[in-house]
Design an enzyme around this catalytic site. Structure first.
Site, PDB file in Angstrom:
ATOM      1  N   GLY A 149      -0.871  -1.934  -8.604  1.00  0.00           N
ATOM      2  CA  GLY A 149      -0.330  -2.495  -7.368  1.00  0.00           C
ATOM      3  C   GLY A 149       0.995  -3.164  -7.715  1.00  0.00           C
ATOM      4  O   GLY A 149       1.065  -3.947  -8.687  1.00  0.00           O
ATOM      5  N   ALA A 150       2.035  -2.860  -6.920  1.00  0.00           N
ATOM      6  CA  ALA A 150       3.393  -3.257  -7.315  1.00  0.00           C
ATOM      7  C   ALA A 150       3.541  -4.767  -7.602  1.00  0.00           C
ATOM      8  O   ALA A 150       4.021  -5.141  -8.684  1.00  0.00           O
ATOM      9  CB  ALA A 150       4.383  -2.788  -6.248  1.00  0.00           C
ATOM     10  N   ASP A 172       5.836   0.727  -3.125  1.00  0.00           N
ATOM     11  CA  ASP A 172       6.109   0.447  -4.542  1.00  0.00           C
ATOM     12  C   ASP A 172       7.602   0.309  -4.821  1.00  0.00           C
ATOM     13  O   ASP A 172       8.001  -0.391  -5.752  1.00  0.00           O
ATOM     14  CB  ASP A 172       5.494   1.530  -5.422  1.00  0.00           C
ATOM     15  CG  ASP A 172       3.980   1.416  -5.385  1.00  0.00           C
ATOM     16  OD1 ASP A 172       3.370   1.959  -4.442  1.00  0.00           O
ATOM     17  OD2 ASP A 172       3.420   0.730  -6.247  1.00  0.00           O
TER      18      ASP A 172
HETATM   19  O1  MRU Z   1      -0.855   3.403  -8.699  1.00  0.00           O
HETATM   20  P1  MRU Z   1      -1.126   2.073  -8.053  1.00  0.00           P
HETATM   21  O2  MRU Z   1      -2.552   1.840  -7.736  1.00  0.00           O
HETATM   22  O3  MRU Z   1      -0.481   0.938  -8.815  1.00  0.00           O
HETATM   23  O4  MRU Z   1      -0.356   2.176  -6.679  1.00  0.00           O
HETATM   24  C1  MRU Z   1      -0.387   1.097  -5.790  1.00  0.00           C
HETATM   25  C2  MRU Z   1       0.167   1.425  -4.484  1.00  0.00           C
HETATM   26  O5  MRU Z   1       0.707   2.491  -4.251  1.00  0.00           O
HETATM   27  C3  MRU Z   1       0.137   0.360  -3.455  1.00  0.00           C
HETATM   28  O6  MRU Z   1      -0.013   0.930  -2.193  1.00  0.00           O
HETATM   29  C4  MRU Z   1       1.456  -0.396  -3.551  1.00  0.00           C
HETATM   30  O7  MRU Z   1       1.571  -1.057  -4.775  1.00  0.00           O
HETATM   31  C5  MRU Z   1       1.730  -1.315  -2.452  1.00  0.00           C
HETATM   32  S1  MRU Z   1       0.549  -2.572  -2.157  1.00  0.00           S
HETATM   33  C6  MRU Z   1       0.855  -3.896  -3.015  1.00  0.00           C
END
Ligand code: MRU
Length: 349
Positions: free
Chosen positions: A47-48, A236
């Site tokens: 999560g970003a 992201d």
């Molecule tokens: O690959 P991940 O699980 O890190 O991807 C996360 C996402 O795509 C979320 O939708 C994104 O970080 C936005 S929510 C905080």
């Protein structure tokens, strides 16, 4: 606890191991920045915004564990750690943003080495604390867009687990629910790592918010049959024109919603906006190991023919024209995004 937090008595970083949820809630401790690099790569933390905070605390670990006795030596160690952390995952810009923030703070500081180490830890802590405030602010703004009785499709996991706490798009849903609005969430499974089915569903269980899991390829059916009022997801990395990279599958979802005039909202802190990138075509898209696609088993047996190969892009880019609005901590941004997004990002809170 928060998804990620500093253990002050032990001077360690603690985070929830998200790979084990929903089966087990395990908290892991880290004493070396290289463990943080591995945790980001392996998606112990994901999560970003959560990745950004983890990287900032990673620099704090690098500083505290450095054996250097001069501030020049310490800065060299920090630069090495920064490069390793930066290379862990390419798409979410919060990682680079958080590292740059800590390094800038460290660069301004010329006093003794002990104080420099403490300054780095303090800046990482500030990034983590601000993330929670920013999410709550976005949730207040975003909740205005949710009506009583709405059915919302949500993609990936954007909740407390994807951030330090509270969440982005899921934070909006959570606040709307706490305001007394009846919300029903259709949770995209989010193949291949199933962040929706595993993590978002787990969070919604904790909050008591009604939901049903759907396969990613069912979203078009629900949208086209008039069963969905809104589509919500996070981001992201957002380019200056509003194009947004988010979890793979977001593009198809937004495309279907746009076709059926269903509002599409993305909820992103301004730390996710990369004004140095003009459009989404310039965003680096992470391609992850094919095993993540191929490790699907039924009754202990692989469902794929032996020798099957796979492709596994982790993100896609949704063009700005499919977005109805962008929710940030500084307010809701409407088109034209190329003008309004920059204005919001440079404005001080
Ligand atoms: O690959 P991940 O699980 O890190 O991807 C996360 C996402 O795509 C979320 O939708 C994104 O970080 C936005 S929510 C905080």
């Amino acid at each position: 606890m928060r998804t990620i937090e500093w253990d002050y008595p032990k001077n360690q970083l603690k985070m929830i191991d998200q790979r084990l949820l929903p089966g087990e809630l395990v908290v892991v401790s880290m004493t070396d920045y290289r463990q943080v690099v591995t945790a980001i790569k392996d998606m112990v933390v994901r999560g970003a915004p959560a990745i950004g905070a983890a990287a900032a605390f990673g620099l704090a670990l690098a500083a505290l564990r450095s054996a250097e006795t001069t501030s020049e030596g310490l800065r060299a160690d920090l630069n090495k750690a920064m490069q390793d952390l930066q290379a862990a995952r390419p798409t979410a810009v919060n990682l680079a943003w958080a590292l740059r923030r800590v390094m800038t703070k460290a660069g301004e500081f010329h006093e003794d080495i002990y104080a420099l180490k403490q300054t780095i830890l303090q800046e990482a802590q500030t990034i983590a604390d601000e993330d929670v405030q920013v999410n709550k602010q976005m949730a207040e703004f975003g909740a205005e867009l949710i009506d009583d009785g709405d059915t919302v499709i949500h993609h990936c996991n954007t909740g407390a687990l994807a951030t330090v706490d509270w969440g982005t798009a899921l934070g909006v849903i959570r606040t709307a629910f706490e305001q007394g609005k009846r919300v029903h969430v259709l949770v995209d499974e989010t193949r291949p790592r199933l962040q929706g089915a595993r993590l978002t569903a787990w969070e919604l269980e904790q909050y008591g918010i009604p939901y049903e899991i759907i396969t990613d390829n069912a979203a078009g059916y629900f949208i086209s049959s008039g069963k969905v009022n809104k589509v919500l997801f996070g981001g992201d990395r957002m380019a200056a024109n509003g194009d947004v990279a988010n979890k793979i599958g977001t593009y198809m979802l937004a495309l279907a919603a746009y076709q059926h005039n269903i509002p599409v909202y993305t909820v992103v802190p301004t730390s996710t906006v990369d004004l140095s990138i003009a459009h989404g075509g310039l965003i680096p898209i992470e391609e992850r190991p094919e095993e993540e696609v191929l490790n699907l088993e039924i009754e202990g047996k692989s469902i794929f023919p032996e020798g099957a190969r796979a492709r596994n892009p982790a993100f896609d880019v949704t063009p700005y024209r499919f977005l109805t609005a962008i929710v940030t901590e500084k307010g809701i941004v409407y088109p034209p995004f190329d003008i309004n997004l920059t204005q919001v990002c440079i404005q001080k809170l």
